[in-house]
Design a protein around this motif. Structure first.
Motif, mmCIF file in Angstrom:
data_model
loop_
_atom_site.group_PDB
_atom_site.id
_atom_site.type_symbol
_atom_site.label_atom_id
_atom_site.label_comp_id
_atom_site.label_asym_id
_atom_site.label_seq_id
_atom_site.Cartn_x
_atom_site.Cartn_y
_atom_site.Cartn_z
ATOM 1 N N SER A 1 0.728 -1.292 0.003
ATOM 2 C CA SER A 1 0.036 0.067 -0.144
ATOM 3 C C SER A 1 0.990 1.229 0.114
ATOM 4 C CB SER A 1 -0.815 -0.028 1.228
ATOM 5 O OG SER A 1 -0.221 -0.042 2.552
ATOM 6 N N ARG A 2 0.262 2.195 -0.343
ATOM 7 C CA ARG A 2 1.046 3.635 -0.476
ATOM 8 C C ARG A 2 -0.125 4.559 0.285
ATOM 9 N NH1 ARG A 2 3.607 4.987 -6.314
ATOM 10 N NH2 ARG A 2 5.264 3.366 -6.234
ATOM 11 N N PRO A 3 0.423 5.468 1.153
ATOM 12 C CA PRO A 3 -0.317 6.571 1.764
ATOM 13 C C PRO A 3 -1.003 7.329 1.039
ATOM 14 C CG PRO A 3 1.873 6.132 2.970
ATOM 15 C CD PRO A 3 2.002 5.372 1.551
ATOM 16 N N MET A 4 -2.211 7.774 0.858
ATOM 17 C CA MET A 4 -2.974 8.808 0.176
ATOM 18 C C MET A 4 -2.405 10.051 0.139
ATOM 19 S SD MET A 4 -4.913 6.971 -1.629
ATOM 20 C CE MET A 4 -5.860 8.212 -2.322
ATOM 21 N N ALA A 5 -1.779 10.264 1.287
ATOM 22 C CA ALA A 5 -1.058 11.564 1.472
ATOM 23 C C ALA A 5 0.167 11.844 0.722
ATOM 24 C CB ALA A 5 -1.061 11.792 2.721
ATOM 25 N N LEU A 6 0.789 10.880 0.140
ATOM 26 C CA LEU A 6 1.848 10.913 -0.382
ATOM 27 C C LEU A 6 1.747 10.847 -2.073
ATOM 28 C CD1 LEU A 6 4.226 8.595 1.627
ATOM 29 C CD2 LEU A 6 4.259 11.081 1.683
ATOM 30 N N VAL A 7 0.680 10.363 -2.657
ATOM 31 C CA VAL A 7 0.556 10.307 -4.213
ATOM 32 C C VAL A 7 -0.412 11.318 -4.781
ATOM 33 C CG1 VAL A 7 1.122 7.958 -3.614
ATOM 34 C CG2 VAL A 7 -1.360 8.407 -3.663
ATOM 35 N N ASN A 8 -0.076 11.204 -6.227
ATOM 36 C CA ASN A 8 -1.232 12.068 -6.960
ATOM 37 C C ASN A 8 -2.299 11.306 -7.404
ATOM 38 O OD1 ASN A 8 0.054 10.534 -9.080
ATOM 39 N ND2 ASN A 8 1.465 12.132 -9.815
ATOM 40 N N GLY A 9 -3.079 11.937 -8.346
ATOM 41 C CA GLY A 9 -4.199 11.191 -8.827
ATOM 42 C C GLY A 9 -4.066 9.897 -9.444
ATOM 43 N N THR A 10 -2.695 9.656 -10.066
ATOM 44 C CA THR A 10 -2.458 8.424 -10.696
ATOM 45 C C THR A 10 -1.770 7.409 -9.912
ATOM 46 O OG1 THR A 10 -0.364 9.579 -11.598
ATOM 47 C CG2 THR A 10 -2.395 9.754 -12.732
ATOM 48 N N GLY A 11 -1.654 7.751 -8.487
ATOM 49 C CA GLY A 11 -1.039 6.754 -7.631
ATOM 50 C C GLY A 11 0.680 6.869 -7.624
ATOM 51 N N HIS A 12 0.960 7.837 -8.297
ATOM 52 C CA HIS A 12 2.616 7.944 -8.302
ATOM 53 C C HIS A 12 2.773 8.932 -7.030
ATOM 54 C CE1 HIS A 12 2.241 6.971 -12.352
ATOM 55 N NE2 HIS A 12 3.288 6.800 -12.744
ATOM 56 N N TYR A 13 4.094 8.650 -6.512
ATOM 57 C CA TYR A 13 4.472 9.501 -5.550
ATOM 58 C C TYR A 13 4.836 10.986 -6.007
ATOM 59 C CZ TYR A 13 5.369 5.467 -2.438
ATOM 60 O OH TYR A 13 5.353 4.267 -1.627
ATOM 61 N N TYR A 14 4.572 11.932 -5.344
ATOM 62 C CA TYR A 14 4.612 13.412 -6.047
ATOM 63 C C TYR A 14 6.201 13.691 -6.084
ATOM 64 C CZ TYR A 14 -0.116 14.923 -4.873
ATOM 65 O OH TYR A 14 -1.341 15.296 -4.853
ATOM 66 N N THR A 15 6.454 14.069 -7.195
ATOM 67 C CA THR A 15 7.805 14.565 -7.462
ATOM 68 C C THR A 15 7.724 16.124 -8.095
ATOM 69 O OG1 THR A 15 7.824 13.638 -9.707
ATOM 70 C CG2 THR A 15 8.650 12.370 -8.014
ATOM 71 N N VAL A 16 8.752 16.716 -7.741
ATOM 72 C CA VAL A 16 8.689 18.165 -7.853
ATOM 73 C C VAL A 16 10.018 18.516 -8.866
ATOM 74 C CG1 VAL A 16 8.613 20.552 -7.277
ATOM 75 C CG2 VAL A 16 7.382 18.845 -6.093
ATOM 76 N N ALA A 17 10.168 19.356 -9.644
ATOM 77 C CA ALA A 17 11.501 19.741 -10.439
ATOM 78 C C ALA A 17 11.795 20.784 -9.578
ATOM 79 C CB ALA A 17 11.090 20.169 -11.945
ATOM 80 N N PRO A 18 13.109 21.004 -9.349
ATOM 81 C CA PRO A 18 13.767 22.066 -8.658
ATOM 82 C C PRO A 18 13.329 23.555 -9.429
ATOM 83 C CG PRO A 18 15.553 20.356 -9.123
ATOM 84 C CD PRO A 18 14.166 20.215 -9.810
#
Length: 754
Positions: free
Chosen positions: A358-375
């Motif tokens: 499982s993955r915490p809902m607080a950590l993922v986006n709408g497609t289930g991927h962990y959020y990432t951010v470009a610098p």
């Protein structure tokens, strides 16, 4: 490992296959802002626009010599060459305006150098048809290795399309270790080329993160040899082999990799590689997403999670073992697996099996991927909305490593919050009290602009004080810091270098990018007792009220080869609302490197850790000394060890206690030297690497160690206290190349679901 003492100063863009002939004019603020960073002398030039050194960027003129001059020159008036290692006082930003810079010979970077292009129209470094060398850009000083720090390359395109496809050419050799950055770079090679390689890391290297890269064409996108590394958001199109893993690679997390039109996505057939986690990735029109060698040990262990493909397969020794996608909610594991419920230290080896995760809902986006951010580059800001902190008439800021800048900087930051981006020219900004970063703050440094704590307010280990305090509990909004170095100018056992209290209104809005911690204190000659040598309490504290994203950060708590104590702890995570940490290196802290305490919803892409050199065999100051009288409730007290057992009482690499919804994808924990004499380890220099206590919904993949008797010790399993659940003996592999006495041990998966 030894590292050079560096005090720099005085003591995803969208994927686009641009034509080389269509380059927009620059409107990027960085080229226009006042550059008055300080180096080793009043005439030393930190910022170098390559066109000021004779480069044309017209796709016709050979710019090789002009660009190399911009890299090498000490100042604007002399022909002196920067020191071989680019050491203290000689940082440089070599800036490329938009254009195509023709190269007929290769370039070589120098330590302490940022090679940076305009992100609004990335400049092209293009090998000419008659290119005479085999490497377009050597991106590091020397041949690479464990002491190769502070190299940065970003916002560029490296192009070999004019070079014959059969010629052997490497676009970038990037054999570096921590505190380096490769970000937002495109590698453009001929489709079908048999001799072209995009990036190569080779030798004994420890990079932490390379992010937001694009590869087009070529034989190999990335040729990988390293002790540990996280790859974030890489795109490969029409590359024959996207990633080729060497036989000495130990620990890699690949996150957000996209393979399109490739023959092989990940080639791990060399047989000697350690662990590779491939998560949140896709493959289309790619025959084989993963090809691995046969193995019956920890060598070649692997995790696939949320890997979505069309018709790609996973092959082991040319035998298809997996067809189709690994959908969210499951994880495919190859290697030694521990459920966390067993009272024995016997692993379950699998050549490939799926488990429910499982993955915490607080950590993922709408497609289930962990959020990432470009610098952030803040390219959307006009020059009128960016302020040089040394160019504010009302407040004097020195950045010279001597004058106290606390009050002036606080006034400038308060006034700019929510309005302007603040640019800190390279230098050392002395802080004698807490610098508060309010909501609405956006701070960007230059070649690792340095904040250094100094003075009596940071002295009391029982009354901790933050040097940088990001928000107050309950604050929500934006607070971003990019390209900074945090350090101390004195022995300050009460200093917390960065304290994060606020939460982002979306992931990445409270964040740190390419920010590093180099805790050095003062001269070790002033250390009379171990307690007098303690340099700081913590590098970073993510408090319970915070929610933050932290990417590419090296935190070292000891001065080089010092045989004395340094900082007590590396990163302390107590946040519950979402924490993302990618590419973290925590080394040489006295009590622990990473401590996740009573936390929830934490994603860790990679943690590299290393023991303090002063601890271990022959040491007379055993943990928790010299911090015994100032322990925090979250600190380990080592009461599971005999009082005089120095190997048991060495700093933990990772301590996770009372936490839930914790997902960890790479742990690379090393012990090469031990004790005051810094004796080279032969085996089992340290007893325990990781401590897990009373956690639920915790998944840890790829726990790697060298010279640690036990990988995991756990409490709270059916009432067990400090039970050994994962041993080196059950997970040991072949000796590591370059360290023939060392055998890495790798556990593919360790999880507790309830």
């Amino acid at each position: 490992m030894y590292f050079l003492l560096l005090l720099l100063g005085l003591t995803g863009a969208a994927i686009a296959h641009h034509s080389v002939n269509e380059r927009a004019a620059s409107t990027y603020w960085y080229q226009s802002i006042k550059h008055d960073g300080l180096g080793s002398s009043k005439t030393y030039v930190v910022y170098r626009n390559v066109k000021d050194y004779g480069a044309k960027g017209d796709a016709i003129t050979d710019d090789s010599a002009a660009i190399q001059k911009a890299i090498n020159t000490v100042d604007g008036s002399s022909t002196a060459i920067r020191s071989g290692a680019g050491l203290t006082g000689q940082p440089a930003v070599v800036y490329f305006p938009p254009g195509t810079y023709l190269l007929n010979s290769g370039l070589k970077n120098i330590m302490g150098t940022v090679m940076m292009g305009d992100p609004t129209s990335r400049p092209i470094l293009k090998a000419g048809a008659g290119f005479k060398d085999n490497i377009l850009l050597i991106g590091q000083q020397g041949a690479g290795g464990l002491d190769t720090f502070f190299h940065e390359i970003k916002n560029l395109v490296l192009d070999s399309t004019a070079v014959p496809p059969a010629k052997s050419i490497l676009l970038l050799q990037f054999s570096v270790s921590q505190a380096c950055q490769l970000s937002n770079v495109m590698f453009n090679m001929p489709i079908g080329a048999t001799g072209h390689i995009g990036v190569q890391t080779a030798g004994q290297v420890m990079p932490l993160l390379m992010n937001d890269l694009q590869f087009f064409g070529g034989a190999v996108g990335y040729s990988a040899v390293a002790l540990q590394l996280q790859l974030k958001n890489w795109y490969f199109k029409n590359v024959d082999t996207a990633i080729k893993v060497g036989d000495t690679l130990t620990q890699v997390t690949g996150q957000g990799l996209r393979f399109e039109g490739c023959r092989i996505g990940l080639d791990a057939t060399s047989g000697g590689s350690g662990h590779f986690s491939l998560i949140d990735s896709t493959a289309t029109n790619t025959s084989t997403v993963v090809s691995a060698a046969a193995s019956t040990s920890m060598q070649g262990s692997m995790v696939l999670e949320n890997v979505i493909v069309d018709s790609s397969t996973v092959k082991i020794a040319e035998t298809t073992v997996l067809t189709g996608s690994v959908q969210p909610g499951s994880t495919w594991i190859r290697g030694n697996i521990y459920s966390g419920d067993s009272s024995t230290a016997t692993p379950n080896y699998s050549n490939g099996t799926k488990i429910t995760t499982s993955r915490p809902m607080a950590l993922v986006n709408g497609t289930g991927h962990y959020y990432t951010v470009a610098p952030p580059t803040y390219e959307e800001y006009d020059i009128s909305n960016v302020i040089n902190v040394k160019d504010v008439a009302s407040y004097k800021v020195a950045g010279d490593g001597q004058i106290d800048d606390t009050e002036s900087l606080q006034a400038i930051i308060n006034a700019a919050a929510g309005k302007q981006v603040l640019f800190f020219p390279h230098g050392t900004y002395i802080l004698t009290d807490t610098l508060f970063i309010p909501p609405g703050s956006r701070l960007i440094g230059e070649a690792w602009s340095t904040f250094s704590a100094y003075g009596s307010k940071f002295k009391d280990p029982k009354n901790l004080r933050a040097m940088i305090k990001i928000g107050n509990p309950g604050d929500v909004g934006v607070a971003q810091m990019t390209d900074f170095l945090f350090t101390t100018s004195d022995f300050l056992p009460g200093a917390v270098l960065v304290e994060i209290n606020m939460a982002g209104d979306k992931p990445g809005n409270v964040s740190g990018f390419n920010c590093h911690f180099l805790i050095t204190g003062a001269s070790t000659a002033s250390c009379k007792t171990p307690a007098a040598c303690t340099t700081a309490r913590l590098c970073a504290h993510f408090t319970a009220s915070s929610s933050a994203y932290w990417e590419n950060s090296w935190a070292t708590g000891q001065s080089g080869g010092s045989a004395t104590p340094g900082a007590a702890g590396g990163f302390l995570i107590e946040a519950v609302n979402g924490t993302w940490i990618l590419g973290l290196g925590t080394e040489h802290h006295d009590l622990y490197q990473l401590n996740i305490n009573n936390a929830k919803n934490v994603f860790l892409g990679l943690e590299q850790g290393e023991s303090p050199y002063w601890q271990g065999s022959g040491n007379t100051v055993v943990n928790p000394a010299p911090w015994t009288n100032a322990l925090l409730p979250s600190d380990p007290d080592f009461d599971w060890c005999a009082a005089s057992d120095v190997q048991c009482r060495m700093a933990l690499y990772q301590k996770i206690s009372g936490s839930s919804n914790i997902n960890l994808y790479g742990g690379a924990f090393w012990n090469f030297r031990s004790g005051p004499m810094q004796t080279i380890c032969s085996s089992d220099c340290q007893t325990n690497a990781v401590l897990y206590e009373n956690n639920t919904q915790m998944y840890s993949y790829g726990i790697s160690t060298i010279n640690d008797k036990n990988l995991v010790m756990e409490s709270g399993v059916r009432g067990n206290s400090h039970a050994i659940t994962v041993t080196q003996a059950a997970n040991s592999g072949d000796p590591l190349a370059g360290f023939p006495q060392d055998k890495p041990a790798i556990c593919a998966g360790y999880f507790r679901q309830s």
